[in-house]
Design an enzyme around this catalytic site. Sequence first.
Site, mmCIF file in Angstrom:
data_model
loop_
_atom_site.group_PDB
_atom_site.id
_atom_site.type_symbol
_atom_site.label_atom_id
_atom_site.label_comp_id
_atom_site.label_asym_id
_atom_site.label_seq_id
_atom_site.Cartn_x
_atom_site.Cartn_y
_atom_site.Cartn_z
ATOM 1 N N HIS A 1 -3.966 1.370 5.606
ATOM 2 C CA HIS A 1 -4.025 0.555 6.822
ATOM 3 C C HIS A 1 -2.766 0.855 7.641
ATOM 4 O O HIS A 1 -1.718 1.162 7.066
ATOM 5 C CB HIS A 1 -4.045 -0.914 6.388
ATOM 6 N N GLN B 1 -6.168 -6.448 0.332
ATOM 7 C CA GLN B 1 -7.604 -6.482 -0.007
ATOM 8 C C GLN B 1 -7.829 -6.647 -1.510
ATOM 9 O O GLN B 1 -8.972 -6.541 -1.968
ATOM 10 C CB GLN B 1 -8.295 -5.200 0.474
ATOM 11 N N ASP C 1 0.179 -2.414 -1.221
ATOM 12 C CA ASP C 1 -0.438 -3.237 -0.192
ATOM 13 C C ASP C 1 -1.652 -3.894 -0.849
ATOM 14 O O ASP C 1 -2.684 -3.265 -1.058
ATOM 15 C CB ASP C 1 -0.848 -2.337 0.984
ATOM 16 N N LYS D 1 -6.687 -13.840 4.129
ATOM 17 C CA LYS D 1 -7.832 -13.105 3.573
ATOM 18 C C LYS D 1 -8.277 -13.686 2.240
ATOM 19 O O LYS D 1 -9.205 -13.180 1.616
ATOM 20 C CB LYS D 1 -7.460 -11.629 3.393
ATOM 21 N N CYS E 1 -8.130 -0.284 11.741
ATOM 22 C CA CYS E 1 -6.689 -0.012 11.583
ATOM 23 C C CYS E 1 -6.431 1.077 10.554
ATOM 24 O O CYS E 1 -5.425 1.041 9.828
ATOM 25 C CB CYS E 1 -5.898 -1.273 11.233
#
Length: 411
Positions: free
Chosen positions: A127, A206, A203, A229, A369
């Site tokens: 991302h 997700q 990261d 999220k 993104c």
Amino acid sequence: MIEAKTLNVEKVREDFPILARRIHGHPLVYLDSAATSQKPAAVIDVMDDYYRRYNANPHRGVYAISEEATAAYESARQRLATFINAASPKEVIFTRNTTEAINLVRYSWGRANVRAGDRILLTEMEHHSNLVPWQLLAREVGATLEFLCIDDQGLLQLDDLARKLEGVRLLAITHQSNTLGTINPIKAIAEAAHRAGALVLIDGAQAVPHMPVDVRDLGVDFYAFSGHKMCGPTGVGVLWARRALLEAMPPFLGGGDMIKRVKLNDASWNDLPWKFEAGTPSVAEGIGLGAAVDYLSGLGMEAVRAHERTLVDYAMERLQDIPGITLYGPRDPELHGGAVSFTLPNIHPHDLATLVDREGIAVRAGHHCTQPLMDRLGVPATTRASFYIYNRADEVDQLVNGIQKAQKVFA
Ligand code: 7TS
């Protein structure tokens, strides 16, 4: 044997007030949780309760409601630490979101530790928020960026990992791709990175919402994620890092709360985690995120993952029968988290998303993104359906019907 929990989706759906809405005369089919998840009443209610009953600036007042606000905010931090199996809540830094958490590492650790000639290893599927900060750092200090490539199924090519890790100071990589859905083998990659002397930043935007995440078991150094999220509110996210690293890092933002003692020309820093939390924090949001963690823990993260695995498997099976469709991401549902990207000949993703919206179906269209990944896939954009705890198999059917209708319009 302890029986694994399974999700009762109908019961989960009752917890989300927004799912009662109708959009263009249809029930809302929300398939964009990778962008932001919906919020259960439990989260909305604790934030409302904070503003109605004990709104005050934490860490400052000696009066009752400020102490209540401090206790609630710090208790949320404690529950987050437990949720990701951090060694201590001192390792849990509240940020605004994943983007800010990664930028904190860039400014604070990166500027102090990355030198001219050093390498930063990323992947083609990052991302922008785990790419642009490292471009900026590399430019600033004279480091270079290297990339792990993906194969045609959207899996990382790891055969040359050891070679690519030579001279690398930091490996920064997503746990789960927001576009392809690929779940990366973080533990093995982190082991290889450490053998090569690199630190590892994940990261987890997700991943934390969708699967059990144990930062210590993964063996990584930094781990970033966003509250919004994972059933929590916007405006709050987390940077977790190993305590020794955080102790050694200079502060990020300067101001109130992050100091111990200030003189006109000098200041000393507060203890962890507050050293990295300048200014009045997002109190309601932090408390809301604590409630989100309680909610997800109540469902069980194994059950959340199992539910999404089933949905993705079903979605891939249904979608692949649509004539002309190109599906991206791994075919193996074990390696594929709850996001499915695809393109269709003759229909631009934006047109498709607009047409299915008329049926009440919310999907995302665009580059998500991940523009370098779009370049790698050779498309300007994809349509993405992303799933969460409140989605049902019949919503996949509705999406497929919506796509077939759109195909007729463009036939
Ligand atoms: N990393 C990944 C893997 C993401 O999916 C996102 C947001 C971010 C970082 C940034 O998170 P933020 O909370 O700091 O904005 N992803 C998406 C998406 O896929 N569609 O909208 C936002």
